[in-house]
Design a protein around this motif. Sequence first.
Motif, short mmCIF file in Angstrom:
data_model
loop_
_atom_site.label_atom_id
_atom_site.label_comp_id
_atom_site.label_asym_id
_atom_site.label_seq_id
_atom_site.Cartn_x
_atom_site.Cartn_y
_atom_site.Cartn_z
N TRP A 3 15.92 -23.34 -35.44
CA TRP A 3 16.84 -24.01 -34.52
C TRP A 3 18.26 -23.57 -34.86
N ILE A 9 22.77 -29.00 -26.23
CA ILE A 9 21.83 -30.00 -25.71
C ILE A 9 22.35 -30.51 -24.36
N GLN A 14 20.23 -35.16 -24.55
CA GLN A 14 21.05 -35.74 -25.63
C GLN A 14 20.61 -37.16 -25.95
N LYS A 16 17.75 -38.44 -26.03
CA LYS A 16 16.52 -38.53 -26.83
C LYS A 16 16.31 -37.29 -27.70
N LYS A 17 17.40 -36.74 -28.17
CA LYS A 17 17.41 -35.50 -28.94
C LYS A 17 16.43 -35.52 -30.12
N HIS A 18 16.55 -36.50 -30.97
CA HIS A 18 15.72 -36.54 -32.19
C HIS A 18 14.25 -36.69 -31.86
N SER A 19 13.94 -37.53 -30.89
CA SER A 19 12.57 -37.74 -30.47
C SER A 19 11.98 -36.44 -29.90
N ILE A 21 12.95 -33.28 -30.46
CA ILE A 21 12.77 -32.27 -31.51
C ILE A 21 11.53 -32.59 -32.34
N ARG A 22 11.36 -33.85 -32.67
CA ARG A 22 10.18 -34.27 -33.44
C ARG A 22 8.89 -33.94 -32.67
N LYS A 23 8.87 -34.23 -31.38
CA LYS A 23 7.69 -33.94 -30.57
C LYS A 23 7.44 -32.44 -30.46
N GLU A 25 8.28 -30.13 -32.60
CA GLU A 25 7.81 -29.62 -33.89
C GLU A 25 6.39 -30.08 -34.21
#
Length: 106
Positions: A3, A9, A14, A16-19, A21-23, A25
């Motif tokens: 990344w 973004i 923006q 739900k950025k963290h969610s 990226i987690r999905k 990965e």
Amino acid sequence: MEWYENLYIGNNAQKKKHSLIRKIESEKAPLEVFLITLPSGQRNQLEIMSAWNLKFWYHRKNCPMIVGLACGWEEALELVVQITEEVLEKTGSVELKNYFLNHSGA
């Protein structure tokens, strides 16, 4: 997966950025999520791909550096325009691939 440090973004992504990226990965990316990546070939500056493609081992193994994250095709296009304008403003050039390779620590 690599990344870009200062990931671009889209406005909808923006929220739900963290969610997202987690999905991505964990190979559970929603269909409407798109990634802006460095090109896999020599001819393009950037490429847009569905994050859903990363469910397939070949795409996951060969995924170029991800420089942008968007929800929806239109947002992905807007993000490419934004990236291009910012790089042009900073460098006076639209050599996007070279810009990201030189600013990624790669």
